[in-house]
Scaffold this active site. Structure first.
Site, mmCIF file in Angstrom:
data_model
loop_
_atom_site.group_PDB
_atom_site.id
_atom_site.type_symbol
_atom_site.label_atom_id
_atom_site.label_comp_id
_atom_site.label_asym_id
_atom_site.label_seq_id
_atom_site.Cartn_x
_atom_site.Cartn_y
_atom_site.Cartn_z
ATOM 1 N N GLY A 121 -7.036 17.931 22.362
ATOM 2 C CA GLY A 121 -5.882 18.576 22.089
ATOM 3 C C GLY A 121 -5.046 18.068 22.918
ATOM 4 N N HIS A 170 -6.137 19.766 17.707
ATOM 5 C CA HIS A 170 -4.838 20.754 17.702
ATOM 6 C C HIS A 170 -3.794 20.465 18.429
ATOM 7 C CE1 HIS A 170 -6.011 22.451 21.688
ATOM 8 N NE2 HIS A 170 -7.194 22.368 21.044
ATOM 9 N N ASP A 171 -2.509 20.567 18.097
ATOM 10 C CA ASP A 171 -1.276 20.066 18.958
ATOM 11 C C ASP A 171 -1.249 18.641 19.189
ATOM 12 O OD1 ASP A 171 -0.177 23.092 19.393
ATOM 13 O OD2 ASP A 171 -2.262 23.089 20.291
#
Length: 294
Positions: free
Chosen positions: A157, A139-140
């Protein structure tokens, strides 16, 4: 299986002028935005908030979900999953996003998770990238263009990987790490800190061993500029750390003598940026270590 699966006998049209080829076993939500000339193979699943660009191919058994955009001409191979919920206990189902750029190739079993509300809300893979089998983009994470991620690479992340970087097989990137433009991360590296543009790191834990000379040569960097880069690098990162100026003084010396060189300036600008992880340390002779900008 090649990215042109057989049995696609259910053509459909969306906003594109060309008929799409969607296998009868694929599940494509009516809300999905499918451009023209798209191929969706057997047993694929496409969610209602997905956008797939012109000429893209989902070979088979691909899952694309969430608020996800696939660029034109991308190819997604079997069992990859794009845009699913992040592996973050703070995530509460917010409508965060995931994007994959044009002509990017995602190989088998790759997982790319959408962003989180607390982390910027976007996971991005740029254009003309190659993400090889079994890699994980968390994520991200933000990947630039022409990035190559080799088999079994995992990243936490919020990792940022700039254009033209290479991450070799089974490397592990700590969350919030930055990988500079055209940097090379060697295989089975554990990367805990930032890698400067054009840097080359090896080992576990990763240590800076030089610049990515092969990429520089292949991309038209001439001998004179190579010599400047080498001198600047050796001033900033000497092999011996005994009896030399501290890192901040070496940084100032490189800025004064070589700062007009565009690639050196790029390295300096990268170092000047705020960092959560500091910089990867130089591999020194004699086993001594120095904290570079941490």
């Amino acid at each position: 299986m090649e990215p042109n699966p057989a049995g696609l006998d259910q053509p459909r049209r969306s906003d594109g002028a060309s008929a799409n080829r969607i296998h009868p076993s694929a599940i494509v939500s009516p809300g999905a935005r499918i451009a023209g000339n798209v191929t969706i193979g057997p047993f694929c699943t496409v969610g209602p908030d997905v956008s797939i660009g012109e000429g893209s191919t989902l070979v088979s058994h691909v899952v694309v979900d969430g608020h996800t955009e696939i660029g034109t001409g991308a190819t997604l191979y079997p069992f990859c999953t794009i845009g699913l919920a992040p592996q973050d206990l703070k995530y509460r189902g917010e409508p965060t996003r995931c994007t994959v750029g044009a002509r990017t190739v995602i190989r088998e079993n790759v997982t790319i998770h959408r962003g989180t509300a607390t982390g910027g809300g976007l996971t991005r893979v740029g254009s003309d990238c190659l993400i090889m089998a079994n890699a994980h983009v968390a994520h991200d994470c933000l990947l630039g263009d022409r990035v190559i991620i080799v088999n079994n690479v995992v990243m936490g992340g919020h990792v940022v990987i700039d254009d033209d970087a290479r991450v070799m097989g089974s490397a592990a990137l700590h969350q919030f790490v930055r990988i500079g433009r055209a940097a090379m991360v060697g295989g089975v590296c554990g990367v805990e800190s930032d890698v400067i543009p054009y840097g080359s790191v090896l080992g576990n834990r990763a240590r800076l061993v030089g610049l990515h000379w092969i990429w520089l040569r292949r991309n038209g960097v001439g001998a004179e500029e190579m010599h400047r880069l080498r001198r600047a690098f050796r001033t900033l990162y000497p092999r011996q750390t005994t009896g030399i100026p501290v890192f901040e003084e070496r940084l100032a010396a490189v800025r004064a003598e070589y700062g007009a060189d565009p690639r050196v300036a790029e390295i300096l600008a990268f170092i000047d940026q705020p960092s959560k992880r500091g910089l990867v340390r130089i591999a020194t002779r004699g086993g001594s270590e120095e904290s570079e900008g941490a």
